[in-house]
Design an enzyme around this catalytic site. Sequence first.
Site, short mmCIF file in Angstrom:
data_model
loop_
_atom_site.label_atom_id
_atom_site.label_comp_id
_atom_site.label_asym_id
_atom_site.label_seq_id
_atom_site.Cartn_x
_atom_site.Cartn_y
_atom_site.Cartn_z
N LYS A 183 0.89 -1.17 0.00
CA LYS A 183 0.00 0.00 0.00
C LYS A 183 0.92 1.20 0.00
O LYS A 183 1.70 1.40 0.94
CB LYS A 183 -0.84 -0.06 1.27
CG LYS A 183 -1.73 1.09 1.58
CD LYS A 183 -2.46 0.73 2.87
CE LYS A 183 -3.55 1.66 3.30
NZ LYS A 183 -3.21 3.05 3.36
P1 FBP Z 1 -6.41 7.45 4.17
O1 FBP Z 1 -7.08 6.90 2.94
O2 FBP Z 1 -7.37 8.21 5.03
O3 FBP Z 1 -5.16 8.24 3.82
O4 FBP Z 1 -5.97 6.20 5.05
C1 FBP Z 1 -4.90 5.37 4.66
C2 FBP Z 1 -3.93 5.22 5.82
O5 FBP Z 1 -2.84 4.40 5.47
C3 FBP Z 1 -4.56 4.69 7.08
O6 FBP Z 1 -4.61 3.29 7.10
C4 FBP Z 1 -3.69 5.28 8.13
O7 FBP Z 1 -4.37 5.56 9.31
C5 FBP Z 1 -3.23 6.57 7.55
O8 FBP Z 1 -3.40 6.48 6.14
C6 FBP Z 1 -1.81 6.88 7.88
O9 FBP Z 1 -1.40 8.00 7.16
P2 FBP Z 1 -0.14 8.85 7.56
O10 FBP Z 1 0.82 7.96 8.30
O11 FBP Z 1 0.43 9.34 6.26
O12 FBP Z 1 -0.64 9.96 8.40
#
Ligand code: FBP
Length: 266
Positions: A183
Site C-alpha cells: 500500500k
Molecule cells: P487514508 O485513505 O485516510 O489516507 O488512510 C490510509 C492510511 O494508510 C490509514 O490506514 C492510516 O491511518 C493513515 O493512512 C496513515 O497516514 P499517515 O501515516 O500518512 O498519516
Amino acid sequence: MEMLESSGVLRDGKSLILAYDHGLEHGPSDFDPAPRSRDPSHVFELANHDAVTALAVQKGLAEKYGDTTDANLLVKLNGTSDLWSPDDYYSPQNCSVEYAVEELGADAVGYTMYAGSDHEARMFEDFRQVQEEAHRRGVPVVMWAYPRGNGIQENPEYSGDTDPEVISYAARIALELGADMAKVKYPGGRSEMKAVVQNAAETDVVMSGGSKSSEHEFLESVESVIEAGGSGLAVGRNVFQREQPCDILDHLGEVIHREKSASEVL
Ligand code: FBP
C-alpha cells in the site's frame, strides 16, 4: 496473488480496502468532518458495500465489532498514535499473527513499514516474524509501505517521502521482504505509478487514499492507478469523511472493478 484471492482481499485481481485505523494513527479529529464516522458500527456497516473487498482495522475494533460485518477482515498488527514524539519513526506491534487469525478471524494482516527510519532494522526484524508466521498459516500480508524518517530527509537524491523514486523503492522493499501487497502513497501520475507497479513485480500494489480531496480529482487518481496496472485502493478519509460515503463507494466500484473512467462515472 493466490493467498490474496483466497482471502478475498483481491477479487478478480482488484482490491478496494476500506481503512479505518485513523482513531489510533491520527486521533478522533479525523471523524469531525462527518461525526457519525466516530461510531465504528457505521463504518463496519459501510464495509458491507459490494465494492469493498476488505476492512482494515486495529485489534480493538476487530474484537468489539468484527461480528457486525460480513466484510473480509484485514487486521493491522502495528500502529502509532499522533501523541508521542519519537527520535525517528517506529511503529510498535500490538497484535500477534496468531491472535489476529485465531481469535479475531483475520483473513489478512497488515503492517506499517517505515523504511528509511533510524529504526528500520528493528522494523525489518519485526516484519520478518509477522510475514513468516502469516505465510505458515496461509494468510496474506499487506505492507503499508511508507518510507520516512532521517534516511529520506537527509538524502539529497530524494525530495521527500512522496518522491516517486522513494515510492518505487517502497514497493520494491515490500516485494523483497515478502509482502503480498504494498500500500503506497500516490506518486503523482500514471507513468510514475507504472514504475511503482513494475518495481513491485509479483507483489500487488494499491494506492493509499490520502486526505479528502475533490471527488473528481480523487477518482482520476484511482483511474490512473488501474491504468498503470495497480490492483486498486486502500482508502479511509476520502470515504468516511463524506456526507454520502455510499455514493463514492459506488463510484470507486465502477472505476476499480469495472475499469470505468472518472468522467464516465461522474
Ligand atoms: P487514508 O485513505 O485516510 O489516507 O488512510 C490510509 C492510511 O494508510 C490509514 O490506514 C492510516 O491511518 C493513515 O493512512 C496513515 O497516514 P499517515 O501515516 O500518512 O498519516
